[in-house]
Each structure stands twice: as structure tokens, then as C-alpha cells.
Design an enzyme around this catalytic site. Sequence first.
Site, short mmCIF file in Angstrom:
data_model
loop_
_atom_site.label_atom_id
_atom_site.label_comp_id
_atom_site.label_asym_id
_atom_site.label_seq_id
_atom_site.Cartn_x
_atom_site.Cartn_y
_atom_site.Cartn_z
N LYS A 13 17.86 -17.28 7.04
CA LYS A 13 18.07 -18.24 6.74
C LYS A 13 19.36 -18.43 5.58
O LYS A 13 20.02 -19.66 5.77
CB LYS A 13 17.26 -18.08 4.97
N ARG A 88 9.41 -17.72 -3.65
CA ARG A 88 8.54 -16.57 -2.49
C ARG A 88 7.77 -15.73 -2.62
O ARG A 88 7.48 -14.96 -2.65
CB ARG A 88 10.14 -15.28 -3.13
N ARG A 127 23.47 -4.93 9.66
CA ARG A 127 24.01 -6.34 8.16
C ARG A 127 24.79 -4.97 7.95
O ARG A 127 24.36 -4.12 7.65
CB ARG A 127 22.80 -6.81 7.62
N ARG A 160 23.44 -2.85 2.89
CA ARG A 160 22.65 -2.90 1.47
C ARG A 160 21.82 -2.19 1.57
O ARG A 160 20.76 -1.24 2.64
CB ARG A 160 21.97 -4.61 1.48
P1 AMP Z 1 17.73 -11.55 -0.47
O1 AMP Z 1 19.16 -11.49 -0.49
O2 AMP Z 1 16.81 -13.05 -0.41
O3 AMP Z 1 17.49 -10.70 0.55
O4 AMP Z 1 16.83 -10.52 -2.02
C1 AMP Z 1 17.10 -9.90 -2.32
C2 AMP Z 1 15.43 -8.68 -3.05
O5 AMP Z 1 16.18 -9.84 -4.14
C3 AMP Z 1 14.75 -9.41 -2.45
O6 AMP Z 1 14.85 -7.66 -1.57
C4 AMP Z 1 13.52 -8.76 -4.37
O7 AMP Z 1 14.04 -7.28 -4.38
C5 AMP Z 1 15.01 -9.61 -5.20
N1 AMP Z 1 14.74 -11.23 -4.62
C6 AMP Z 1 14.91 -12.22 -3.87
N2 AMP Z 1 14.59 -12.97 -4.20
C7 AMP Z 1 13.48 -12.97 -5.30
C8 AMP Z 1 12.57 -14.00 -6.00
N3 AMP Z 1 12.36 -15.69 -5.26
N4 AMP Z 1 12.00 -13.27 -5.97
C9 AMP Z 1 11.31 -12.10 -6.67
N5 AMP Z 1 12.39 -11.46 -6.62
C10 AMP Z 1 13.76 -11.15 -5.32
#
Ligand code: AMP
Length: 219
Positions: A13, A88, A127, A160
Site C-alpha cells: 500500500k 484500520r 524491508r 523496523r
Molecule cells: P504501518 O506503518 O501502517 O505498518 O503501521 C505501523 C503501526 O502503527 C501499526 O502496526 C499500528 O501499531 C500503528 N497504526 C498504524 N495505523 C493505525 C491505525 N489506523 N489504527 C491503529 N494503529 C495504527
Amino acid sequence: MKLVFLGPPGVGKGTHAKILSESMKVPHLATGDILRQHIREKTKLGMQAKDIIEKGGLVPDELVNAMMFETIRTSGVEKGFILDGYPRTLGQAEAFDKFLLKEKTKLDGVINFIASEDVIVDRLSGRRVCVDCGGNYHIRNIPPKKEGICDLCGKPLTQRKDDQPETIKHRLVTYEKETKPLVVYYSKKGWLYNIAGEEGVTEVQKSIKELFDKIKIRV
Ligand code: AMP
């Protein structure tokens, strides 16, 4: 153009949102990036989110909703957006619908990226990111020119914390439980479009552009 990019972590994404945001001149608003920025800046929200993110859980809806509404308003609702990682949960999706109504606007579509678990685990575990400028790489699929070094700013790349194998598993379970129900939620509204996300970046971009042509979104 107002789009939501939906799909499990690691499905691509972010990569595709970034490319389209540059070519279509639409803001790319990535919840994970914004939260990580809060952690780097040690804001109150960053302190609340740090542990949850590192363990692969979800930050509470009310915090994420408030953060995203403010981000969208600051960026300018009329400019449009590609939302990457938001909503989410069903709670977030419902709150976001109310927000859109209040702003007297609506989504053009929800693009649901699909890939098998094997591909997702491989993408997440390979990654590498630049902690300094946010550059994103994969050890095989999108390697930096010089191993371990960011092409954009020359700083070292790292993995990460939430891309470690045990945390990846937890994030995928969280996706199935909390986020996958949004596929049904948006498909009942008639807003959902599926994109096969397993192929390389060029092929998937081609599919997205074909879809945009079909649903009359201009690139
Ligand atoms: P991502 O970079 O999109 O993989 O997000 C990393 C982390 O941020 C996720 O595993 C969640 O812990 C937190 N996170 C990102 N987006 C959301 C969301 N919409 N709601 C809750 N936690 C989020």
C-alpha cells in the site's frame, strides 16, 4: 481524489500510494509514518503509541481518529488524499464516515490490495528503512544502490522493530481480526475495488491505472 488504500501490512500500500501521490499530486497520508514521526518527536501521542506499535498492536481508535482528522484538515480536505493504513478498525471506519459527512464530501473508492501470507512475510522481513528520511527498501526487491545505506540521504538503513518475525505474526493476526472486516463494510457500500498486489511494482501500478481508467479516476 479521495481514496483509502486497504490491505494487510506489507502488501505494498505504502509503495503504491507514494508513487501515485507524486504522479497525481495528491497528499499521501500514512498513519504509521505519522505515528512514527510522533515517536521520534517524543510527543504525548508518540509516548502513548510507542510500545503498542513495537509490539504490533493497534493504537486506540480515539487517538488515531483525532490524529487523522487533524491531519486531513491541515492538509486541506479539498486537495484530496490517499489514506494508507487508515481506517484500520470498524470503529475507525464508522468515525471516518461521520467525519466525511461533516466535511460534506465522500470517498471515490477503497482500493483493497491482496497478496498471500508467504509474500507478505517475505516483504516485511526483507524491508529496510532509513530512520532519518523514511526511505523504504527491500533487500531483494528494492535494494539500495549501496548495501545498508539509504540512496536518498546516505544514512544507514535499519529493520523496523515491528518487522521482526514474532511481531509480523502478531500484526497479521491483528489484521485478520480488526481490519479485514472493513472489506465487507466497504464492499456493502459499493466502494471496494480489489487489486492483486503480488507482482512487481510496475505490474501492480499498471493494474491500478487500468482500474482508475475503469472507475474514471484520472491519473
Ligand atoms: P504501518 O506503518 O501502517 O505498518 O503501521 C505501523 C503501526 O502503527 C501499526 O502496526 C499500528 O501499531 C500503528 N497504526 C498504524 N495505523 C493505525 C491505525 N489506523 N489504527 C491503529 N494503529 C495504527
